[in-house]
Every structure is written in structure tokens, then in C-alpha cells.
Design an enzyme around this catalytic site. Structure first.
Site, PDB file in Angstrom:
ATOM      1  N   ALA A  74       0.851  -1.193   0.000  1.00  0.00           N
ATOM      2  CA  ALA A  74       0.000   0.000   0.000  1.00  0.00           C
ATOM      3  C   ALA A  74       0.882   1.235   0.000  1.00  0.00           C
ATOM      4  CB  ALA A  74      -0.880  -0.006   1.241  1.00  0.00           C
ATOM      5  N   GLY A 114       0.370  -5.148   0.588  1.00  0.00           N
ATOM      6  CA  GLY A 114      -0.693  -5.202  -0.424  1.00  0.00           C
ATOM      7  C   GLY A 114      -0.198  -5.724  -1.760  1.00  0.00           C
ATOM      8  N   GLU A 117      -0.541  -9.325  -1.242  1.00  0.00           N
ATOM      9  CA  GLU A 117      -1.984  -9.634  -1.274  1.00  0.00           C
ATOM     10  C   GLU A 117      -2.510  -9.591  -2.713  1.00  0.00           C
ATOM     11  OE1 GLU A 117      -2.857  -6.635   1.757  1.00  0.00           O
ATOM     12  OE2 GLU A 117      -4.002  -8.188   2.804  1.00  0.00           O
ATOM     13  N   GLU A 137       3.219  -5.250   7.491  1.00  0.00           N
ATOM     14  CA  GLU A 137       2.263  -4.334   8.136  1.00  0.00           C
ATOM     15  C   GLU A 137       2.404  -4.284   9.646  1.00  0.00           C
ATOM     16  OE1 GLU A 137       1.548  -6.355   5.625  1.00  0.00           O
ATOM     17  OE2 GLU A 137       0.174  -5.381   4.214  1.00  0.00           O
TER      18      GLU A 137
HETATM   19  N1  COA Z   1       4.483   3.442  -0.257  1.00  0.00           N
HETATM   20  C1  COA Z   1       4.942   4.585  -0.783  1.00  0.00           C
HETATM   21  N2  COA Z   1       6.198   4.757  -1.232  1.00  0.00           N
HETATM   22  C2  COA Z   1       7.031   3.716  -1.133  1.00  0.00           C
HETATM   23  C3  COA Z   1       6.631   2.477  -0.590  1.00  0.00           C
HETATM   24  C4  COA Z   1       5.302   2.368  -0.146  1.00  0.00           C
HETATM   25  N3  COA Z   1       4.817   1.222   0.368  1.00  0.00           N
HETATM   26  N4  COA Z   1       7.679   1.626  -0.609  1.00  0.00           N
HETATM   27  C5  COA Z   1       8.709   2.315  -1.157  1.00  0.00           C
HETATM   28  N5  COA Z   1       8.323   3.577  -1.468  1.00  0.00           N
HETATM   29  C6  COA Z   1       9.136   4.628  -2.063  1.00  0.00           C
HETATM   30  C7  COA Z   1      10.151   5.185  -1.084  1.00  0.00           C
HETATM   31  O1  COA Z   1       9.556   6.180  -0.264  1.00  0.00           O
HETATM   32  C8  COA Z   1      11.201   5.737  -2.009  1.00  0.00           C
HETATM   33  O2  COA Z   1      10.756   6.971  -2.533  1.00  0.00           O
HETATM   34  P1  COA Z   1      11.787   8.220  -2.638  1.00  0.00           P
HETATM   35  O3  COA Z   1      12.860   7.750  -3.593  1.00  0.00           O
HETATM   36  O4  COA Z   1      10.939   9.323  -3.194  1.00  0.00           O
HETATM   37  O5  COA Z   1      12.312   8.454  -1.262  1.00  0.00           O
HETATM   38  C9  COA Z   1      11.193   4.746  -3.168  1.00  0.00           C
HETATM   39  O6  COA Z   1       9.928   4.071  -3.099  1.00  0.00           O
HETATM   40  C10 COA Z   1      12.296   3.706  -3.068  1.00  0.00           C
HETATM   41  O7  COA Z   1      12.179   3.087  -1.793  1.00  0.00           O
HETATM   42  P2  COA Z   1      13.414   2.980  -0.755  1.00  0.00           P
HETATM   43  O8  COA Z   1      12.848   2.742   0.596  1.00  0.00           O
HETATM   44  O9  COA Z   1      14.332   4.141  -0.925  1.00  0.00           O
HETATM   45  O10 COA Z   1      14.117   1.668  -1.339  1.00  0.00           O
HETATM   46  P3  COA Z   1      14.976   0.612  -0.519  1.00  0.00           P
HETATM   47  O11 COA Z   1      15.539  -0.290  -1.554  1.00  0.00           O
HETATM   48  O12 COA Z   1      15.891   1.282   0.430  1.00  0.00           O
HETATM   49  O13 COA Z   1      13.905  -0.212   0.354  1.00  0.00           O
HETATM   50  C11 COA Z   1      11.852  -1.406   0.780  1.00  0.00           C
HETATM   51  C12 COA Z   1      12.902  -0.960  -0.256  1.00  0.00           C
HETATM   52  C13 COA Z   1      10.748  -2.133   0.013  1.00  0.00           C
HETATM   53  C14 COA Z   1      12.480  -2.361   1.788  1.00  0.00           C
HETATM   54  C15 COA Z   1      11.297  -0.178   1.517  1.00  0.00           C
HETATM   55  O14 COA Z   1      10.937   0.803   0.544  1.00  0.00           O
HETATM   56  C16 COA Z   1      10.090  -0.461   2.348  1.00  0.00           C
HETATM   57  O15 COA Z   1      10.196  -1.065   3.406  1.00  0.00           O
HETATM   58  N6  COA Z   1       8.877  -0.031   1.881  1.00  0.00           N
HETATM   59  C17 COA Z   1       7.663  -0.162   2.623  1.00  0.00           C
HETATM   60  C18 COA Z   1       7.143  -1.572   2.547  1.00  0.00           C
HETATM   61  C19 COA Z   1       5.871  -1.723   3.406  1.00  0.00           C
HETATM   62  O16 COA Z   1       5.897  -1.557   4.616  1.00  0.00           O
HETATM   63  N7  COA Z   1       4.753  -2.060   2.745  1.00  0.00           N
HETATM   64  C20 COA Z   1       3.500  -2.308   3.389  1.00  0.00           C
HETATM   65  C21 COA Z   1       2.725  -1.061   3.519  1.00  0.00           C
HETATM   66  S1  COA Z   1       1.219  -1.308   4.449  1.00  0.00           S
END
Ligand code: COA
Length: 263
Positions: A74, A114, A117, A137
Site C-alpha cells: 500500500a 498489499g 496480497e 504491516e
Molecule cells: N508506499 C509509498 N512509497 C514507497 C513504498 C510504499 N509502500 N515503498 C517504497 N516507497 C518509495 C520510497 O519512499 C522511495 O521513494 P523516494 O525515492 O521518493 O524516497 C522509493 O519508493 C524507493 O524506496 P526505498 O525505501 O528508498 O528503497 P529501498 O531499496 O531502500 O527499500 C523497501 C525498499 C521495500 C524495503 C522499503 O521501501 C520499504 O520497506 N517499503 C515499505 C514496505 C511496506 O511496509 N509495505 C506495506 C505497507 S502497508
């Protein structure tokens, strides 16, 4: 090819296979409201490519993410703004589950929350060996809101679902395969293997394929007796189809390759 704001859709009339690409690579294809709506619009567009007199044209769909990631879940920026109740209106998961054509998730890179999912709403999951899957989450003080725990409980078992959802850990494709969350794990041959599988399903009689998809979904929602009655109700009308006749002819005659139309 049809371009939506955050999704692109492509249909190949030759193979009967459609492709849908989640296209917000700067946010790792996170599920914004726009993207959820575009997934539904993209699938509707793909289905409309088959509306002619030539039978059912769209017979399998491959869903993937642009630029090496499936989907990081999400969109956290929109999520924190959502008022209670708003999230339940996001229905692309159900749309995929009830879509009359088999949908294959092709998973590279991150497939989280998501995103997982969404992949589990699809009928099959083919993953690259380097993919990372998970339900993080819990780390945000919430749980997967679209059925993630239910989906893994059914694909694997409730204990495996708790392992994934309570730890929030990213698991490898191999571990996801062990847990039966993904069907197949591939390396460089992921594209070819997924395409070959889609084409194999697309060459089968489409009405029978649709009945199998519906019956398999019903099996997760009902008891065995009710489910078997449902299968029987779907079986009988298929006996009157041209595709059944075509399949029976191919069985009886050597060197005859059947061509199914969905009639
Ligand atoms: N929603 C919105 N933006 C997201 C996102 C999400 N779920 N996941 C990643 N992004 C964005 C980041 O904010 C970043 O944007 P920016 O470049 O403008 O700062 C870009 O995508 C790249 O992500 P980044 O975190 O810099 O990459 P990474 O390789 O260091 O880490 C993840 C990758 C997937 C481990 C990390 O982005 C993450 O944990 N994301 C959230 C996952 C999550 O909790 N999902 C469930 C949500 S309910």
C-alpha cells in the site's frame, strides 16, 4: 498497448495472452488509489479486446511490476491519510479473484504487503529466485487489510501465515515456495517460463478454464459436498459446447490439433 496513468496493458491476439504492468517504479509500484483503479481499468480493457464474434479472445493474463519490483505494498503516504473505513472500498483484489480469466503474478524484486496480497489474489505466482516477499504491516502497528493472513492460511496453513505476518520478515522466493505461497521459482528464464505457462492455459478450452477457476475459488469458501455440487452444475453445460466436441474429435483422431474458441 493501452496506457493508463499508473498501469500499462497489452494484448496479443495471436497467443490470447494479456499483460498488465504496474507502472509507478519511483515508488516501487506501491498501491496508490489511482493504481488500484488502473488495475481494474486495465483488466477491463484487456477483457474488452475479446468482444467479437470469434469466441473468447483473452484467455490468460500476466501481471508484473515495472523496473524489477512487483509492488512494495500500500502507498504508505496515502495510507496514513485514509479515514477509517476508506480502505475497505479498494476492491482490485476481489476484481482479480473474480476475473473470468486466469491471472498469473510474475514476481521480481519486492512483493510486500498489499503487493503480496495482490499476488495472492491472482491464480498463480511465478517468482524470480531473488524476489523478496512479506507482510510487513505489523511493523506499522496494523495487519494486512485485504486478506493476506487468510490467503496464506489457505495456500499454506495458519501457522505459516502467522510466521510471515507476525515477524513481518522479508522471505526469499525459495522459502515462499516451501510454504506454497508461490507456485514456481525461476532464475533468468522467468519471463519465458511464465509466458509458456500462460500460453499453455490459453490454448485450453476457455469455458472449461473459467469453470475450473470458479470451482477452485468456491472450494476455499464452502464445504466438500456443496463444492462438489457446484462442480457438477458447472460440468453439465460444458457437455453441450463446441469446445467439448472439438476436444473429443482431437482425442479420437490422430494428428489433429484442437482449436478452442470458448463456445
Ligand atoms: N508506499 C509509498 N512509497 C514507497 C513504498 C510504499 N509502500 N515503498 C517504497 N516507497 C518509495 C520510497 O519512499 C522511495 O521513494 P523516494 O525515492 O521518493 O524516497 C522509493 O519508493 C524507493 O524506496 P526505498 O525505501 O528508498 O528503497 P529501498 O531499496 O531502500 O527499500 C523497501 C525498499 C521495500 C524495503 C522499503 O521501501 C520499504 O520497506 N517499503 C515499505 C514496505 C511496506 O511496509 N509495505 C506495506 C505497507 S502497508
Amino acid at each position: 498497448m493501452e496506457e493508463f496513468e499508473t498501469v500499462t496493458a497489452e494484448f496479443d491476439a495471436e497467443t490470447h495472452v494479456g499483460h498488465l504492468t504496474l507502472n509507478r517504479p519511483d515508488a516501487l509500484n506501491a498501491l496508490s488509489d489511482q493504481l488500484r483503479r488502473d488495475v481494474v481499468s486495465g483488466l477491463q480493457w484487456l477483457e474488452s479486446q475479446g468482444e467479437d464474434d470469434e469466441g473468447i479472445a483473452l484467455r490468460a493474463v500476466i501481471v508484473e511490476g515495472a523496473d524489477g519490483n512487483f509492488c512494495a505494498g500500500a502507498d504508505i503516504t496515502e495510507f496514513s491519510d485514509a479515514a477509517p473505513g476508506e480502505t475497505s472500498e479498494r476492491q482490485h483484489y476481489d476484481f482479480i479473484r473474480q476475473f473470468p480469466v486466469p491471472v498469473i503474478a510474475k514476481i521480481r524484486g519486492y512483493c510486500l504487503g498489499g503487493g503480496l496480497e495482490t499476488a495472492m489474489s491472482c491464480d498463480f505466482r511465478f517468482a524470480h529466485e531473488d524476489a523478496r516477499l512479506g507482510l510487513p504491516e505489523v511493523n506499522l502497528g496494523i495487519i494486512p487489510g485485504a486478506g493476506g493472513v487468510q490467503f496464506i492460511s489457505r495456500l499454506a496453513n495458519p501457522s505459516a501465515a502467522m510466521e510471515v505476518a507476525m515477524t513481518g520478515d522479508h522471505i526469499s522466493a525459495e522459502r515462499a515456495h516451501e510454504l506454497r505461497i508461490v507456485n514456481r521459482v525461476h532464475s533468468d528464464d522467468l519471463d519465458d517460463a511464465t509466458q509458456a505457462f500462460a500460453e499453455k492455459i490459453a490454448a485450453k478450452p476457455p469455458l472449461a478454464i473459467q469453470a475450473i477457476k470458479d470451482a477452485a475459488r468456491i472450494s476455499t469458501e464452502t464445504g466438500l459436498d456443496e463444492g462438489r455440487k457446484y462442480d457438477r452444475r458447472r460440468f453439465e453445460p460444458l457437455l453441450d459446447t463446441e469446445d467439448h466436441e472439438e476436444g473429443a474429435r482431437a482425442f479420437a483422431e490422430d494428428d489433429y490439433t484442437p482449436e478452442f474458441e470458448g463456445r
